[in-house]
Design an enzyme around this catalytic site. Structure first.
Site, PDB file in Angstrom:
ATOM      1  N   PHE A 140       0.861  -1.183   0.000  1.00 56.77           N
ATOM      2  CA  PHE A 140       0.000   0.000   0.000  1.00 56.77           C
ATOM      3  C   PHE A 140       0.893   1.227   0.000  1.00 56.77           C
ATOM      4  CE2 PHE A 140      -2.342   3.593   1.553  1.00 56.77           C
ATOM      5  CZ  PHE A 140      -3.507   3.508   0.820  1.00 56.77           C
ATOM      6  N   ASP A 225       9.271   2.878   2.051  1.00 59.22           N
ATOM      7  CA  ASP A 225       8.089   3.667   2.374  1.00 59.22           C
ATOM      8  C   ASP A 225       7.825   3.479   3.871  1.00 59.22           C
ATOM      9  OD1 ASP A 225       5.613   4.735   2.872  1.00 59.22           O
ATOM     10  OD2 ASP A 225       4.643   3.906   1.095  1.00 59.22           O
ATOM     11  N   LYS A 254       2.325  10.897   7.509  1.00 63.80           N
ATOM     12  CA  LYS A 254       1.539  10.594   8.699  1.00 63.80           C
ATOM     13  C   LYS A 254       2.064  11.275   9.975  1.00 63.80           C
ATOM     14  CE  LYS A 254      -1.042   6.875   6.792  1.00 63.80           C
ATOM     15  NZ  LYS A 254      -0.731   5.770   5.896  1.00 63.80           N
TER      16      LYS A 254
END
Ligand code: PLP
Length: 400
Positions: A140, A225, A254
């Site tokens: 993802f 990531d 985030k």
């Protein structure tokens, strides 16, 4: 207005691209959030790890308000007095020579893709438009057209083609597959050190080390990531540190702004990030003083409050406690730090009903991939709060 009225309005006017739990939140403080009817919940999702520092951290609120009153947006047409300091502090903290600020995680991933391609053409010597990037099954990395191009989740892709060429998918956790997939046109391997949305999947020990060796030997950029795994969640500043590896490129988002404001970044050394020249790439809000001031404080909080150590210690404690639960529904538990996936058996009937039962008992958690309950509370959670949560988890996981 009560929760039903808000939900009715959203059903009427909002696009249906999410299927949220039916809780309407109005206030947050640390690990706790309150709904519009005054009921209190322990947040065990922390906005997919964006709120590692806890909701409405007073230091973040203060910096946010002060900076908002002073200067919020200049665009990159002009310089501002916050971006240089974020660049320096983030590079020194994570250990890279340069960084490039963006807003959302997906934008930072897109940035890393563009950078890797340009590096391939200008440094590695790949022929024009031939660059390949290798990614993993179950990945993802966000929701743009290019990023969903290489998703293995059909739902993310269905109806959104045509897609972007130049990507190749291999099994996650399989270093031999990486070695076999690399060609002279391969410019990068993009990977999550632990797959978050994939269901908190921890790769086999030694995987990241072998990835590092293979990428070095074959002159391929290792892009980690760390948008969800980074900034303390797994008990280290970066999840890659668990194997002592240094990727060529790190992507953060985030928790980089502690849930206050969207801030993401790509970090790499000059040889790689230096490929961008004026006009190559940009974003109106990227690097704005408000986001930068918030991100600087969000990073200081992680360090000052020792959130990495907390995640390591309390994560071990939480894992030990949940493992004691004798549940007929649980297949197994996996995770690292304060990031735990409770994998349910096929017969359990999916994770959603357990998440709904947890909500009734005052715990907010979200299912991923149908049969995994993810626990990722803010890293400021205390041992007492964990005990409180485990008691309720036990009730829910032992229900019929
Ligand atoms: C959340 C996430 C993204 C995308 O971030 P957005 O801010 O939602 O665009 C990318 N990669 C990983 C690993 C993520 O968890």
């Amino acid at each position: 207005m009560n929760a039903r009225s808000y939900i009715a309005i959203e059903e009427r006017y909002g696009a249906r691209n999410y299927h949220p739990l039916n809780v309407v939140l109005t206030r947050g403080d640390g690990v706790w959030v309150w709904d519009v009817e005054g009921k209190k919940y322990l947040d065990c999702l922390a906005a997919y790890s964006a709120v590692n520092q806890g909701h409405c951290h007073p230091r973040l609120v203060k910096v946010m308000v002060e900076q908002a009153c002073r200067l919020a947006l200049t665009s990159r047409a002009f310089r501002n007095d916050q971006l240089p300091l974020l660049e320096k502090e983030l590079c020194e903290l994570i250990g890279y020579e340069m960084m490039l600020p963006m807003n959302s995680g997906a934008e930072a991933v897109e940035t890393a893709i563009k950078m890797a391609r340009k590096w391939g053409y200008t440094v590695k010597g790949v022929a024009a438009d031939q660059a390949e990037i290798i990614v993993c099954e179950g990945n993802f990395h966000g929701r743009t057209v290019t990023i969903i191009t290489f998703s293995s989740v059909e739902k993310y892709r269905d109806g959104f083609g045509p897609f972007t060429p130049g990507f190749k998918r291999i099994p996650y956790g399989d270093a031999d597959a990486l070695a076999a997939a690399i060609t002279s046109n391969t410019v990068a391997f993009l990977v999550e050190p632990i797959q978050g949305e994939g269901g908190v999947i921890v790769p086999p020990a030694g995987y990241l080390q072998r990835v590092r060796e293979i990428c070095t030997a074959r002159n391929v950029l290792f892009i980690a990531d760390e948008i969800q795994s980074g900034l303390g969640r797994t008990g280290k500043m970066l999840a890659c540190e668990h194997e002592g590896v240094r990727p060529d490129v790190v992507i953060l988002g985030k928790a980089l702004s502690g849930g206050m404001y969207p801030v993401s970044a790509v970090l790499a050394d000059r040889e790689v990030l230096g490929v961008f020249k004026p006009g190559d790439h940009g974003s109106t809000y990227g690097g704005n003083p408000l986001g930068c001031a918030v991100a600087r404080e969000a990073l200081r909080i992680i360090v000052d409050e020792k959130l990495c150590q907390r995640a390591a210690e309390l994560g071990n404690y939480l894992m030990a406690e949940v493992r004691k639960i004798q549940s007929p529904h649980v297949d197994f538990y996996r995770g690292k730090g304060l990031w735990i996936g409770i994998v349910l058996k096929e017969e359990a009937g999916g994770a959603r009903r357990f998440c709904e039962a947890l909500m009734e008992k005052g715990i907010l958690a979200k299912e991923t991939h149908g049969n995994v309950i993810r626990l990722s509370p803010p890293l400021v959670i205390t041992r007492e709060e964990i005990d409180w949560a485990v008691e309720r988890l036990r009730d829910v996981l032992t229900m019929p």
